[in-house]
Write a protein that holds these residues in place. Sequence first.
Motif, PDB file in Angstrom:
ATOM      1  N   ASP A   9      46.725  46.810  69.516  1.00 54.94           N
ATOM      2  CA  ASP A   9      46.319  45.402  69.470  1.00 54.94           C
ATOM      3  C   ASP A   9      47.389  44.530  68.815  1.00 54.94           C
ATOM      4  OD1 ASP A   9      43.974  46.136  70.720  1.00 54.94           O
ATOM      5  OD2 ASP A   9      42.839  46.263  68.849  1.00 54.94           O
ATOM      6  N   GLY A  10      48.656  44.757  69.170  1.00 59.97           N
ATOM      7  CA  GLY A  10      49.756  43.939  68.690  1.00 59.97           C
ATOM      8  C   GLY A  10      50.306  44.320  67.334  1.00 59.97           C
ATOM      9  N   GLU A  11      49.692  45.272  66.643  1.00 64.87           N
ATOM     10  CA  GLU A  11      50.161  45.709  65.327  1.00 64.87           C
ATOM     11  C   GLU A  11      50.877  47.049  65.462  1.00 64.87           C
ATOM     12  OE1 GLU A  11      48.478  46.257  60.768  1.00 64.87           O
ATOM     13  OE2 GLU A  11      47.126  45.591  62.348  1.00 64.87           O
ATOM     14  N   SER A  12      52.039  47.182  64.806  1.00 63.98           N
ATOM     15  CA  SER A  12      52.867  48.381  64.917  1.00 63.98           C
ATOM     16  C   SER A  12      52.594  49.348  63.767  1.00 63.98           C
ATOM     17  CB  SER A  12      54.340  47.971  64.913  1.00 63.98           C
ATOM     18  OG  SER A  12      55.153  49.090  65.093  1.00 63.98           O
ATOM     19  N   PHE A  13      52.536  50.663  64.116  1.00 65.45           N
ATOM     20  CA  PHE A  13      52.270  51.710  63.135  1.00 65.45           C
ATOM     21  C   PHE A  13      53.291  52.834  63.292  1.00 65.45           C
ATOM     22  CE2 PHE A  13      48.232  49.713  64.143  1.00 65.45           C
ATOM     23  CZ  PHE A  13      47.709  49.449  62.891  1.00 65.45           C
ATOM     24  N   ASP A  14      53.852  53.297  62.174  1.00 61.96           N
ATOM     25  CA  ASP A  14      54.703  54.481  62.158  1.00 61.96           C
ATOM     26  C   ASP A  14      53.800  55.662  61.854  1.00 61.96           C
ATOM     27  OD1 ASP A  14      57.223  53.201  62.586  1.00 61.96           O
ATOM     28  OD2 ASP A  14      57.165  52.500  60.509  1.00 61.96           O
ATOM     29  N   VAL A  15      53.756  56.640  62.761  1.00 58.99           N
ATOM     30  CA  VAL A  15      52.839  57.768  62.647  1.00 58.99           C
ATOM     31  C   VAL A  15      53.643  59.062  62.556  1.00 58.99           C
ATOM     32  CG1 VAL A  15      50.936  59.017  63.736  1.00 58.99           C
ATOM     33  CG2 VAL A  15      51.130  56.536  64.024  1.00 58.99           C
ATOM     34  N   SER A  16      53.281  59.900  61.595  1.00 62.29           N
ATOM     35  CA  SER A  16      53.882  61.223  61.437  1.00 62.29           C
ATOM     36  C   SER A  16      52.740  62.229  61.379  1.00 62.29           C
ATOM     37  CB  SER A  16      54.691  61.275  60.135  1.00 62.29           C
ATOM     38  OG  SER A  16      55.167  62.572  59.908  1.00 62.29           O
ATOM     39  N   ILE A  17      52.775  63.249  62.267  1.00 59.80           N
ATOM     40  CA  ILE A  17      51.700  64.239  62.360  1.00 59.80           C
ATOM     41  C   ILE A  17      52.156  65.553  61.731  1.00 59.80           C
ATOM     42  CG2 ILE A  17      50.182  65.522  63.918  1.00 59.80           C
ATOM     43  CD1 ILE A  17      49.708  62.566  64.181  1.00 59.80           C
ATOM     44  N   ARG A  18      51.291  66.172  60.933  1.00 62.82           N
ATOM     45  CA  ARG A  18      51.573  67.471  60.306  1.00 62.82           C
ATOM     46  C   ARG A  18      50.478  68.437  60.729  1.00 62.82           C
ATOM     47  NH1 ARG A  18      56.326  67.587  58.895  1.00 62.82           N
ATOM     48  NH2 ARG A  18      56.055  68.949  57.139  1.00 62.82           N
ATOM     49  N   ASP A  19      50.820  69.420  61.565  1.00 66.50           N
ATOM     50  CA  ASP A  19      49.832  70.418  61.973  1.00 66.50           C
ATOM     51  C   ASP A  19      49.789  71.541  60.937  1.00 66.50           C
ATOM     52  OD1 ASP A  19      52.019  72.073  62.498  1.00 66.50           O
ATOM     53  OD2 ASP A  19      51.862  71.869  64.661  1.00 66.50           O
ATOM     54  N   SER A  20      49.015  72.587  61.212  1.00 67.98           N
ATOM     55  CA  SER A  20      48.828  73.652  60.219  1.00 67.98           C
ATOM     56  C   SER A  20      50.138  74.361  59.878  1.00 67.98           C
ATOM     57  CB  SER A  20      47.777  74.649  60.694  1.00 67.98           C
ATOM     58  OG  SER A  20      48.127  75.169  61.964  1.00 67.98           O
ATOM     59  N   LEU A  21      51.030  74.563  60.853  1.00 64.97           N
ATOM     60  CA  LEU A  21      52.319  75.199  60.569  1.00 64.97           C
ATOM     61  C   LEU A  21      53.162  74.316  59.652  1.00 64.97           C
ATOM     62  CD1 LEU A  21      54.418  77.418  60.895  1.00 64.97           C
ATOM     63  CD2 LEU A  21      55.144  76.298  63.016  1.00 64.97           C
ATOM     64  N   ASP A  22      53.213  73.022  59.930  1.00 64.40           N
ATOM     65  CA  ASP A  22      53.948  72.100  59.066  1.00 64.40           C
ATOM     66  C   ASP A  22      53.401  72.138  57.641  1.00 64.40           C
ATOM     67  OD1 ASP A  22      55.526  71.049  61.211  1.00 64.40           O
ATOM     68  OD2 ASP A  22      53.841  69.779  61.790  1.00 64.40           O
ATOM     69  N   GLN A  23      52.077  72.229  57.511  1.00 63.16           N
ATOM     70  CA  GLN A  23      51.452  72.252  56.200  1.00 63.16           C
ATOM     71  C   GLN A  23      51.802  73.535  55.443  1.00 63.16           C
ATOM     72  OE1 GLN A  23      47.244  70.901  56.378  1.00 63.16           O
ATOM     73  NE2 GLN A  23      47.790  70.189  58.421  1.00 63.16           N
ATOM     74  N   VAL A  24      51.873  74.661  56.160  1.00 63.49           N
ATOM     75  CA  VAL A  24      52.276  75.923  55.525  1.00 63.49           C
ATOM     76  C   VAL A  24      53.719  75.812  55.038  1.00 63.49           C
ATOM     77  CG1 VAL A  24      52.804  78.352  55.956  1.00 63.49           C
ATOM     78  CG2 VAL A  24      50.650  77.399  56.752  1.00 63.49           C
ATOM     79  N   LEU A  25      54.589  75.264  55.882  1.00 60.79           N
ATOM     80  CA  LEU A  25      55.995  75.098  55.482  1.00 60.79           C
ATOM     81  C   LEU A  25      56.113  74.161  54.287  1.00 60.79           C
ATOM     82  CD1 LEU A  25      57.696  74.906  58.995  1.00 60.79           C
ATOM     83  CD2 LEU A  25      57.759  76.809  57.371  1.00 60.79           C
ATOM     84  N   ASP A  26      55.301  73.104  54.258  1.00 57.72           N
ATOM     85  CA  ASP A  26      55.283  72.197  53.106  1.00 57.72           C
ATOM     86  C   ASP A  26      54.902  72.966  51.844  1.00 57.72           C
ATOM     87  OD1 ASP A  26      55.907  70.089  54.759  1.00 57.72           O
ATOM     88  OD2 ASP A  26      53.882  69.248  54.789  1.00 57.72           O
ATOM     89  N   ASN A  27      53.860  73.807  51.947  1.00 60.93           N
ATOM     90  CA  ASN A  27      53.399  74.580  50.791  1.00 60.93           C
ATOM     91  C   ASN A  27      54.437  75.595  50.330  1.00 60.93           C
ATOM     92  OD1 ASN A  27      50.983  73.210  50.689  1.00 60.93           O
ATOM     93  ND2 ASN A  27      49.899  74.694  51.936  1.00 60.93           N
ATOM     94  N   MET A  28      55.274  76.061  51.252  1.00 62.00           N
ATOM     95  CA  MET A  28      56.330  77.018  50.906  1.00 62.00           C
ATOM     96  C   MET A  28      57.542  76.322  50.298  1.00 62.00           C
ATOM     97  SD  MET A  28      56.066  79.489  54.279  1.00 62.00           S
ATOM     98  CE  MET A  28      57.746  80.030  54.126  1.00 62.00           C
TER      99      MET A  28
END
Length: 163
Positions: free
Chosen positions: A65-84
Motif C-alpha cells: 500500500d505504498g509503504e516500503s519494508f526491508d524484510v529479512s527471513i530466518r528459517d530454522s537452519l539460520d536460527q541454529v547457525l545464529d545459536n552456534m
Amino acid sequence: MPENEKIFKAKVNDFEFVFTQAMLDNLDLIKTKSKEYHVILHSLSRTAIIREADSFNKKLKVEIDGESFDVSIRDSLDQVLDNMGFNSVSTKQIKEIKAPMPGLVLDIAVNAGDELQEGDKVLILEAMKMENSIVMHAGGKIKKVTVKKGQAVEKGQVLVELE
C-alpha cells in the motif's frame, strides 16, 4: 506451539516477528503479476509488490500500500547457525569456534599460526556416526587449537581460538 513445528523469524525494518508454518498456511496469498501478490489476512486485503529480492541472503524489499519494508527471513537452519555463533560474520569478529554438538574429534586440519580463508576446513567432528567438517565462516588466523585428535567434546566447547 508444538515442539516440532517449523518456526520462522522475520525482521521487518527494525521490528522482529516470529511465525509458524501453520500461520503461513492461514494466509490467503494470490500471485497477480510477476512480483505482485494479493494478500488477505484476518479479513484485511492488501497488495504486496516485491521491489528487490536477494534470495541468497533471504532479504526482500516489499512495498505494501505504498509503504516500503526491508524484510529479512530466518528459517530454522539460520536460527541454529545464529545459536552456534556463525551469524553476522561480516559485521562482528568471531574469536572462537565451538562444537555445534557433542562428538569425537577425528582429525584436525590446522595449527596455531595458520591463516585460513572462508570455507577452509578446521577439523572433523564425528557425531551420531556422521563426520561433520567444521569450516571457517570468514578469513582468520588460528591462535590456539584447544582440542586433540581422538578427544570427546561437548556441545559449545571451544575447539579453536582465533586472533
